[in-house]
Design a protein around this motif. Structure first.
Motif, short mmCIF file in Angstrom:
data_model
loop_
_atom_site.label_atom_id
_atom_site.label_comp_id
_atom_site.label_asym_id
_atom_site.label_seq_id
_atom_site.Cartn_x
_atom_site.Cartn_y
_atom_site.Cartn_z
N LEU A 96 0.82 -1.21 0.00
CA LEU A 96 0.00 0.00 0.00
C LEU A 96 0.86 1.26 0.00
O LEU A 96 0.39 2.33 -0.34
N PHE A 97 2.13 1.10 0.42
CA PHE A 97 3.00 2.25 0.64
C PHE A 97 4.13 2.28 -0.39
O PHE A 97 4.67 1.25 -0.76
N ASP A 98 4.47 3.48 -0.84
CA ASP A 98 5.60 3.62 -1.77
C ASP A 98 6.83 2.96 -1.16
O ASP A 98 7.11 3.14 0.03
N ASP A 99 7.55 2.23 -1.97
CA ASP A 99 8.78 1.56 -1.55
C ASP A 99 8.59 0.74 -0.28
O ASP A 99 9.48 0.65 0.56
N ALA A 100 7.41 0.14 -0.12
CA ALA A 100 7.08 -0.68 1.05
C ALA A 100 7.41 0.06 2.35
O ALA A 100 7.92 -0.51 3.31
N ALA A 101 7.14 1.36 2.36
CA ALA A 101 7.41 2.23 3.52
C ALA A 101 8.89 2.20 3.91
O ALA A 101 9.24 2.43 5.06
N GLY A 102 9.75 1.89 2.95
CA GLY A 102 11.19 1.86 3.22
C GLY A 102 11.63 0.64 4.01
O GLY A 102 12.75 0.60 4.50
N GLY A 103 10.77 -0.35 4.10
CA GLY A 103 11.07 -1.52 4.91
C GLY A 103 11.82 -2.62 4.19
O GLY A 103 11.94 -2.62 2.96
N THR A 104 12.33 -3.54 4.97
CA THR A 104 13.05 -4.72 4.49
C THR A 104 12.51 -5.94 5.22
O THR A 104 12.30 -5.88 6.43
N VAL A 105 12.30 -7.02 4.50
CA VAL A 105 11.80 -8.24 5.13
C VAL A 105 12.82 -8.73 6.15
O VAL A 105 13.99 -8.94 5.83
N ALA A 106 12.35 -8.88 7.40
CA ALA A 106 13.22 -9.30 8.49
C ALA A 106 12.79 -10.64 9.07
O ALA A 106 13.54 -11.24 9.83
N PHE A 107 11.59 -11.11 8.72
CA PHE A 107 11.03 -12.28 9.37
C PHE A 107 10.08 -12.96 8.40
O PHE A 107 9.29 -12.28 7.74
N GLU A 108 10.16 -14.27 8.29
CA GLU A 108 9.23 -15.05 7.45
C GLU A 108 8.46 -16.03 8.31
O GLU A 108 9.05 -16.75 9.11
N TYR A 109 7.13 -16.07 8.11
CA TYR A 109 6.28 -17.06 8.76
C TYR A 109 5.95 -18.17 7.78
O TYR A 109 5.84 -17.94 6.58
N PHE A 110 5.76 -19.37 8.31
CA PHE A 110 5.41 -20.54 7.51
C PHE A 110 6.39 -20.73 6.34
O PHE A 110 6.00 -21.03 5.22
N PRO A 115 6.14 -21.80 -1.74
CA PRO A 115 6.37 -22.47 -3.02
C PRO A 115 7.80 -22.20 -3.52
O PRO A 115 8.33 -21.10 -3.35
N GLN A 116 8.41 -23.19 -4.10
CA GLN A 116 9.80 -23.07 -4.55
C GLN A 116 9.99 -21.97 -5.59
O GLN A 116 11.06 -21.40 -5.69
N GLY A 117 8.94 -21.63 -6.32
CA GLY A 117 9.05 -20.64 -7.39
C GLY A 117 9.31 -19.22 -6.94
O GLY A 117 9.74 -18.39 -7.73
N TYR A 118 9.05 -18.90 -5.69
CA TYR A 118 9.32 -17.53 -5.24
C TYR A 118 9.89 -17.46 -3.83
O TYR A 118 9.62 -16.57 -3.06
N ARG A 119 10.77 -18.36 -3.53
CA ARG A 119 11.46 -18.36 -2.24
C ARG A 119 12.26 -17.07 -2.10
O ARG A 119 12.93 -16.64 -3.02
N LEU A 120 12.17 -16.45 -0.93
CA LEU A 120 12.91 -15.22 -0.66
C LEU A 120 14.36 -15.56 -0.35
O LEU A 120 14.64 -16.50 0.37
N GLU A 121 15.27 -14.79 -0.90
CA GLU A 121 16.68 -15.11 -0.77
C GLU A 121 17.46 -14.22 0.18
O GLU A 121 18.65 -14.39 0.34
N ASN A 122 16.81 -13.25 0.80
CA ASN A 122 17.51 -12.41 1.77
C ASN A 122 17.88 -13.23 2.99
O ASN A 122 17.40 -14.34 3.18
N VAL A 123 18.68 -12.68 3.83
CA VAL A 123 19.07 -13.35 5.06
C VAL A 123 18.18 -12.82 6.18
O VAL A 123 18.48 -11.82 6.82
N GLN A 124 17.04 -13.45 6.36
CA GLN A 124 16.14 -13.09 7.44
C GLN A 124 15.78 -14.35 8.21
O GLN A 124 16.01 -15.44 7.73
N LYS A 125 15.26 -14.18 9.38
CA LYS A 125 14.87 -15.33 10.18
C LYS A 125 13.69 -16.01 9.50
O LYS A 125 12.75 -15.36 9.07
N ARG A 126 13.75 -17.33 9.41
CA ARG A 126 12.69 -18.10 8.77
C ARG A 126 12.12 -19.08 9.78
O ARG A 126 12.86 -19.79 10.44
N LEU A 127 10.78 -19.10 9.89
CA LEU A 127 10.10 -20.02 10.80
C LEU A 127 9.24 -21.00 10.01
O LEU A 127 8.50 -20.58 9.11
N SER A 128 9.30 -22.26 10.36
CA SER A 128 8.44 -23.28 9.75
C SER A 128 7.01 -23.08 10.26
O SER A 128 6.77 -22.26 11.16
N ALA A 129 6.05 -23.86 9.74
CA ALA A 129 4.67 -23.77 10.22
C ALA A 129 4.61 -24.06 11.71
O ALA A 129 3.98 -23.33 12.49
#
Length: 144
Positions: A96-110, A115-129
């Motif tokens: 909803l915000f220009d440039d995602a409000a200047g944010g960076t993905v820091a945490f992934e849920y599930f 899906p393998q087709g769009y796995r995020l490649e940044n170095v953030q904490k990843r949690l399983s289901a």
């Protein structure tokens, strides 16, 4: 560096306007089945100061589970938020915000449901289901 600022955004058609105070730059990404169906991809959100959220326009919500709701624009269908029912909190869609409000993905849920087709490649904490559910049961707020 943490920075507290007023952010303003809108849905695709502009009918819904959103404003809030956002401290920091951490975004969360959720790969659960409901978020993927609601957004057709990963749902990336920010956690604003809840008392500062202002939403104007034809926003509607859908109760997607016993504990959650999803907000959308009734005109264009844009995703607006993910909300927790028990406390009324809303986590606003970063898109909803220009440039995602200047944010960076820091945490992934599930992360194990991504899906393998769009796995995020940044170095953030990843949690399983299993880890995500345990996290919400013990902490109750995304991104902490």
């Amino acid at each position: 560096m943490s920075r507290n600022r007023n952010i303003k955004g809108q849905c695709l058609c502009g009918a819904v306007k959103v404003e809030a105070m956002f401290e920091g730059d951490g975004l969360t990404a959720c790969h659960c089945e409901m978020c993927r169906r609601h957004t057709s991809s990963v749902f990336v959100a920010l956690s604003p100061d809840q008392s500062s959220i202002k939403i104007e326009g034809p926003a509607k919500s859908f109760r997607s589970s016993e504990w959650a709701e999803r907000g959308f624009c009734s005109e264009c269908g844009s995703t607006l938020w993910y909300g927790t029912v028990h406390d009324g909190a809303r986590y606003l869609a970063a898109g909803l915000f220009d440039d995602a409000a200047g944010g960076t993905v820091a945490f992934e849920y599930f992360s194990d449901m991504c899906p393998q087709g769009y796995r995020l490649e940044n170095v953030q904490k990843r949690l399983s289901a299993e880890e995500t559910i345990a996290f919400f049961e013990s902490v109750g707020e995304p991104g902490t």
